[in-house]
Design a protein around this motif. Structure first.
Motif, short mmCIF file in Angstrom:
data_model
loop_
_atom_site.label_atom_id
_atom_site.label_comp_id
_atom_site.label_asym_id
_atom_site.label_seq_id
_atom_site.Cartn_x
_atom_site.Cartn_y
_atom_site.Cartn_z
N ASN A 82 -3.90 -8.26 -19.77
CA ASN A 82 -5.25 -8.67 -19.39
C ASN A 82 -6.20 -7.62 -19.96
OD1 ASN A 82 -7.63 -9.34 -18.14
ND2 ASN A 82 -6.94 -8.88 -16.06
N GLY A 103 -6.18 -0.71 -11.50
CA GLY A 103 -6.99 0.27 -12.22
C GLY A 103 -7.14 1.59 -11.49
N GLY A 108 -1.08 -4.22 -11.17
CA GLY A 108 -1.74 -3.11 -10.45
C GLY A 108 -1.12 -1.81 -10.91
N GLY A 131 -4.89 -1.78 -17.83
CA GLY A 131 -5.09 -0.55 -18.61
C GLY A 131 -4.02 -0.33 -19.68
#
Ligand code: PGA
Length: 256
Positions: free
Chosen positions: A11, A175, A214, A237
């Motif tokens: 993502n 994040g 996550g 990330g």
């Protein structure tokens, strides 16, 4: 027991111009674009969907969007529809991400409309569910996940349910570098599978992929991905750099 192919989805959120997206995806095509052990989906911003779609042609990589509107067309300034995504060979779409829910006011009812519209247009929804820190601390994690899951899947048929991917993303882990423990994640994943069994029967529930999202990184992925009900990852990330994303694909392949 059915063995589910692991799925690693990147993502990219609101990151990368189309030129930067092309650089990243070219690296991914070169590194993991031929392997078939793991299903790999990249979800660039809308502005790079077409560029990335062309770059992955002929590879095993798949294309996902990060959002869409439930209507097919009309006066919805700034929105993008399922047929528009399909026309660019998008196969997956992230729906109900916690950032959409928290920052853009998306409700379970609205997310459900998107899920139904995606399926109607042969797009595979990646339906995100997950609790906030306050909800976890007050002991309501499972209740929140149940509400989001049942509402999000309302009206989905048993036949189409295996096309849905669920992403369990505890909001407090997104994040933040704070990853859920394997026990915390597996507990919720098993709970989600039990709900899917109630909604769609056991054989259908066994086919549905449930991703963890996550702060998943190469360092914590092997343990998470080895859990019985964790079928892959939705990566933020660590998906922005080819190296870490490729390592995540390898970690998934290793436990396949
Ligand atoms: P993260 O994001 O990997 O940066 O925590 C995951 C997500 O929001 O899908």
């Amino acid at each position: 027991m059915i063995s589910r192919k692991k799925l690693i989805a990147g993502n990219w959120k609101m990151n990368k111009t189309s030129a930067d997206a092309l650089t990243l995806v070219a690296d991914l095509v070169a590194s993991v674009g031929r392997q078939t052990d793991v299903e790999v989906v990249v979800c660039p911003p809308f502005t790079s969907i077409e560029t990335v779609g062309k770059a992955i042609e002929g590879s095993t990589l798949k294309l996902g969007a990060q959002n869409m509107h439930p209507e097919a067309n009309g006066a919805y300034t700034g929105e993008v529809s399922a047929p528009m995504l399909r026309a660019l060979f998008t196969t997956h779409v992230i729906l109900g991400h916690s950032e959409r829910r928290a920052l853009f006011g998306e409700t379970d009812v609205f997310v459900n409309k998107k899920v139904l519209a995606a399926l109607k247009n042969q797009l595979k929804p990646i339906l995100c569910v997950g609790e906030s820190l306050g909800e976890r601390e007050s002991g309501s994690t499972l209740k929140i996940v149940q509400t989001q899951l049942e509402a999000g899947l309302d009206g989905v048929s048993k036949e189409l349910a295996p096309s849905v991917v669920i992403a369990y993303e505890p909001v407090w882990a997104i994040g933040t570098g704070k990853v859920a423990t394997t026990e915390q994640a597996q507990e919720v994943h098993a709970f989600i599978r039990s709900l899917l069994t109630k909604l769609f029967t056991e054989p259908v529930a066994q086919k549905v992929r449930i991703l963890y999202g996550g702060s998943m990184k190469p360092a914590n992925a092997p343990e998470l991905l080895a859990q019985k009900d964790i079928d892959g990852g939705l990566i933020g990330g660590a998906a922005l750099e080819a190296r870490s994303f490729v390592e995540l694909v390898s970690a998934a392949a290793a436990v396949q």
